[in-house]
Design a protein around this motif. Structure first.
Motif, PDB file in Angstrom:
ATOM      1  N   GLU A 296       0.848  -1.194   0.000  1.00 12.34           N
ATOM      2  CA  GLU A 296       0.000   0.000   0.000  1.00 12.34           C
ATOM      3  C   GLU A 296       0.880   1.239   0.000  1.00 12.34           C
ATOM      4  O   GLU A 296       1.882   1.299   0.703  1.00 12.34           O
ATOM      5  CB  GLU A 296      -0.910   0.015   1.229  1.00 12.34           C
ATOM      6  CG  GLU A 296      -1.897  -1.145   1.312  1.00 12.34           C
ATOM      7  CD  GLU A 296      -2.767  -1.063   2.548  1.00 12.34           C
ATOM      8  OE1 GLU A 296      -3.833  -0.413   2.481  1.00 12.34           O
ATOM      9  OE2 GLU A 296      -2.380  -1.634   3.584  1.00 12.34           O
ATOM     10  N   MET A 297       0.491   2.240  -0.776  1.00 16.32           N
ATOM     11  CA  MET A 297       1.227   3.495  -0.803  1.00 16.32           C
ATOM     12  C   MET A 297       0.278   4.603  -1.254  1.00 16.32           C
ATOM     13  O   MET A 297      -0.493   4.425  -2.199  1.00 16.32           O
ATOM     14  CB  MET A 297       2.423   3.384  -1.764  1.00 16.32           C
ATOM     15  CG  MET A 297       3.334   4.600  -1.784  1.00 16.32           C
ATOM     16  SD  MET A 297       4.859   4.309  -2.750  1.00 16.32           S
ATOM     17  CE  MET A 297       4.227   4.267  -4.437  1.00 16.32           C
TER      18      MET A 297
ATOM     19  N   MET B 287       8.302   5.171  -4.309  1.00 21.08           N
ATOM     20  CA  MET B 287       8.505   3.787  -4.738  1.00 21.08           C
ATOM     21  C   MET B 287       8.416   2.861  -3.530  1.00 21.08           C
ATOM     22  O   MET B 287       8.900   3.203  -2.439  1.00 21.08           O
ATOM     23  CB  MET B 287       9.876   3.662  -5.402  1.00 21.08           C
ATOM     24  CG  MET B 287      10.180   2.354  -6.077  1.00 21.08           C
ATOM     25  SD  MET B 287      11.770   2.493  -6.954  1.00 21.08           S
ATOM     26  CE  MET B 287      11.832   0.926  -7.807  1.00 21.08           C
ATOM     27  N   ILE B 288       7.791   1.710  -3.713  1.00 24.57           N
ATOM     28  CA  ILE B 288       7.743   0.708  -2.649  1.00 24.57           C
ATOM     29  C   ILE B 288       7.816  -0.672  -3.278  1.00 24.57           C
ATOM     30  O   ILE B 288       7.267  -0.913  -4.363  1.00 24.57           O
ATOM     31  CB  ILE B 288       6.466   0.856  -1.783  1.00 24.57           C
ATOM     32  CG1 ILE B 288       6.518  -0.095  -0.587  1.00 24.57           C
ATOM     33  CG2 ILE B 288       5.206   0.631  -2.610  1.00 24.57           C
ATOM     34  CD1 ILE B 288       5.373   0.114   0.402  1.00 24.57           C
ATOM     35  N   ASN B 289       8.511  -1.577  -2.601  1.00 26.22           N
ATOM     36  CA  ASN B 289       8.669  -2.935  -3.110  1.00 26.22           C
ATOM     37  C   ASN B 289       8.518  -3.915  -1.957  1.00 26.22           C
ATOM     38  O   ASN B 289       9.025  -3.689  -0.857  1.00 26.22           O
ATOM     39  CB  ASN B 289      10.038  -3.112  -3.762  1.00 26.22           C
ATOM     40  CG  ASN B 289      10.386  -4.567  -4.032  1.00 26.22           C
ATOM     41  OD1 ASN B 289      10.938  -5.252  -3.188  1.00 26.22           O
ATOM     42  ND2 ASN B 289      10.050  -5.029  -5.227  1.00 26.22           N
TER      43      ASN B 289
ATOM     44  N   TYR C 222       8.217 -14.331  -5.661  1.00 21.35           N
ATOM     45  CA  TYR C 222       7.708 -13.210  -6.444  1.00 21.35           C
ATOM     46  C   TYR C 222       7.715 -11.928  -5.626  1.00 21.35           C
ATOM     47  O   TYR C 222       7.745 -11.951  -4.395  1.00 21.35           O
ATOM     48  CB  TYR C 222       6.291 -13.517  -6.938  1.00 21.35           C
ATOM     49  CG  TYR C 222       6.244 -14.698  -7.879  1.00 21.35           C
ATOM     50  CD1 TYR C 222       6.361 -14.528  -9.257  1.00 21.35           C
ATOM     51  CD2 TYR C 222       6.111 -16.004  -7.386  1.00 21.35           C
ATOM     52  CE1 TYR C 222       6.342 -15.617 -10.123  1.00 21.35           C
ATOM     53  CE2 TYR C 222       6.094 -17.094  -8.243  1.00 21.35           C
ATOM     54  CZ  TYR C 222       6.208 -16.897  -9.606  1.00 21.35           C
ATOM     55  OH  TYR C 222       6.195 -17.964 -10.455  1.00 21.35           O
ATOM     56  N   ALA C 223       7.694 -10.806  -6.329  1.00 21.78           N
ATOM     57  CA  ALA C 223       7.694  -9.507  -5.671  1.00 21.78           C
ATOM     58  C   ALA C 223       6.771  -8.561  -6.428  1.00 21.78           C
ATOM     59  O   ALA C 223       6.413  -8.798  -7.588  1.00 21.78           O
ATOM     60  CB  ALA C 223       9.101  -8.943  -5.596  1.00 21.78           C
ATOM     61  N   TYR C 224       6.406  -7.469  -5.740  1.00 17.47           N
ATOM     62  CA  TYR C 224       5.494  -6.492  -6.323  1.00 17.47           C
ATOM     63  C   TYR C 224       6.024  -5.103  -6.005  1.00 17.47           C
ATOM     64  O   TYR C 224       6.434  -4.815  -4.883  1.00 17.47           O
ATOM     65  CB  TYR C 224       4.100  -6.682  -5.730  1.00 17.47           C
ATOM     66  CG  TYR C 224       3.026  -5.801  -6.332  1.00 17.47           C
ATOM     67  CD1 TYR C 224       2.691  -5.900  -7.678  1.00 17.47           C
ATOM     68  CD2 TYR C 224       2.335  -4.879  -5.549  1.00 17.47           C
ATOM     69  CE1 TYR C 224       1.686  -5.113  -8.226  1.00 17.47           C
ATOM     70  CE2 TYR C 224       1.327  -4.092  -6.083  1.00 17.47           C
ATOM     71  CZ  TYR C 224       1.003  -4.205  -7.427  1.00 17.47           C
ATOM     72  OH  TYR C 224       0.014  -3.425  -7.973  1.00 17.47           O
ATOM     73  N   THR C 225       6.034  -4.250  -7.019  1.00 20.96           N
ATOM     74  CA  THR C 225       6.589  -2.904  -6.869  1.00 20.96           C
ATOM     75  C   THR C 225       5.596  -1.857  -7.381  1.00 20.96           C
ATOM     76  O   THR C 225       4.986  -2.032  -8.443  1.00 20.96           O
ATOM     77  CB  THR C 225       7.900  -2.767  -7.672  1.00 20.96           C
ATOM     78  OG1 THR C 225       8.812  -3.792  -7.276  1.00 20.96           O
ATOM     79  CG2 THR C 225       8.542  -1.408  -7.433  1.00 20.96           C
TER      80      THR C 225
END
Length: 394
Positions: free
Chosen positions: A308-309, A345-347, A353-356
């Motif tokens: 969340e951002m 930016m957030i990761n 797996y990853a989400y950015t």
């Protein structure tokens, strides 16, 4: 315009969250999002357009989660939305296990004659039961449902002991301090009069309770499974009740092997079958999917991390990628090379797996399309999309 496809009947209270100005429902075979309840999707050919799947319920066994993950499809569920409905059924089943209420009600219906009241008084002893107060209940799994069961059972006067090595901070705050904590699951098996299971179905929880665990229990113990059918080994339960070292078993999952046994009560999967639960699940599923489609926010996903951002920039770029070293560096350098400034930016990673999320100070759609194309050329990038901020004018 986002396209939404539904399987099963989804409560209108949830579907009404998709406003007609921005969403169309069941008008396209290439949807952006899918909402379902019990429909099995293991044989479903997911169109490339699908970004997210939201299940109006807690379990996701009817969804090919691994396949979705590999395709960059985020799978959501609605934990806690039906927790109260399941909790009430568990409490009712505890009461039914000690008081032969159903048997008594059936017996009364067959009475005839003018002295029914006298017949009742003369024969009611055969339906005498026991009380829950003072008995010991073991709760395995202290998620949304398990925590509620533990709290309400304590209020009924039971001694409650819970086991969950992975209890969340939020749940820990909600559990009564009078609910005792077991450090080993075997403590539940060996000491409790009643045991109820509330864990997700994972490879390590399949047949969590089988011959070995049943052998540890007191012969007066009664077992309850309102989690998933595969959590408890049905053959082991049958042997245990027939051989007299398990007093009773109640389950919400029909299995032909468990039918027509006086020590076993099988319910037709009624746990979340209340109007309120269906509405709550539909609202949560719609709200979660809508937020994801419009802002890229991931919350309550079973296959990707929570990300969340706050969204204040003109555009947001979302990237699903394999969780390998230096991906953030590659993403940021690709965006910088396209002469686009990064505002925020957030990761987050989860397993492989990853989400950015990358918020950019750019409104030139041609430049944005170019950077998406460049990011997609990375072999470790699975899916990229851009989201326009519609809340603020630029």
């Amino acid at each position: 315009m986002f396209q939404i496809k539904t399987f099963n009947a989804i409560a209108q209270e949830g579907m009404s969250r998709f406003d007609e100005d921005n969403y169309q429902v069941n008008q396209s075979e290439t949807p952006d999002g899918i909402i379902l309840r019990s429909q099995k999707l293991h044989d479903y050919e997911f169109p490339e357009s699908v970004l997210g799947v939201a299940r109006a319920g807690a379990g996701t066994n009817n969804i090919p989660v691994e396949e979705c993950t590999e395709k960059g499809i985020v799978v959501f569920n609605t934990p806690g939305a039906n927790a109260n409905a399941v909790k009430e059924l568990v409490i009712a089943s505890l009461l039914l296990s000690v008081r032969p209420i159903i048997q008594g009600a059936i017996w009364v219906q067959d009475l005839t004659g003018s002295n029914i009241e006298e017949q009742v008084e003369a024969n009611k002893k055969q339906f005498a039961g026991n009380e829950l107060e003072g008995k010991k209940l073991g709760v395995i799994g202290l998620g949304s449902i398990g925590a509620m069961v533990a709290n309400d059972a304590y209020r009924l006067g039971m001694e409650v002991i819970g086991y969950d090595p992975h209890v969340s901070v939020d749940t820990a705050w909600s559990i009564s301090r009078r609910v005792k904590r077991a450090t080993e699951i075997n403590e539940i098996f060996s000491t409790c009069d009643f045991i109820t299971v509330h864990v997700p179905l994972l490879e390590q929880t399949r047949n969590l309770i089988s011959d070995k665990e049943l052998a540890m229990m007191k012969p007066t113990t009664k077992l309850f499974n309102f989690s998933r059918g595969e959590i408890v080994d049905p053959e082991a339960v049958l042997k245990a009740v027939n051989d007299g070292y398990l007093a009773g078993f109640t389950t919400d999952f029909a299995d032909e092997r468990l039918l027509n046994n006086e020590k076993i009560l099988v319910l037709p999967h009624l746990g979340a079958s209340t109007e309120e639960a269906e509405i709550n699940c539909a609202k949560m599923a719609a709200r979660t999917l809508k937020k994801f489609l419009e802002t890229g926010t991931i919350k309550r996903s079973v296959n990707f991390p929570t990300v969340e951002m706050a969204f204040y920039s003109p555009y947001r770029i979302t990237i699903i990628n394999r969780n390998v070293p230096n991906m953030l560096g590659q993403i940021s350098s690709t965006i910088a090379a396209a002469e686009i400034n990064i505002d925020n930016m957030i990761n987050r990673g989860r397993g492989e797996y990853a989400y950015t999320l990358v918020d950019v100070n750019e409104t030139d759609e041609a430049k944005l399309a170019n950077v998406v194309s460049l990011l997609e050329q990375n072999s470790d990038v699975i899916r990229v999309r851009t989201i326009k901020n519609t809340e603020t004018s630029y």
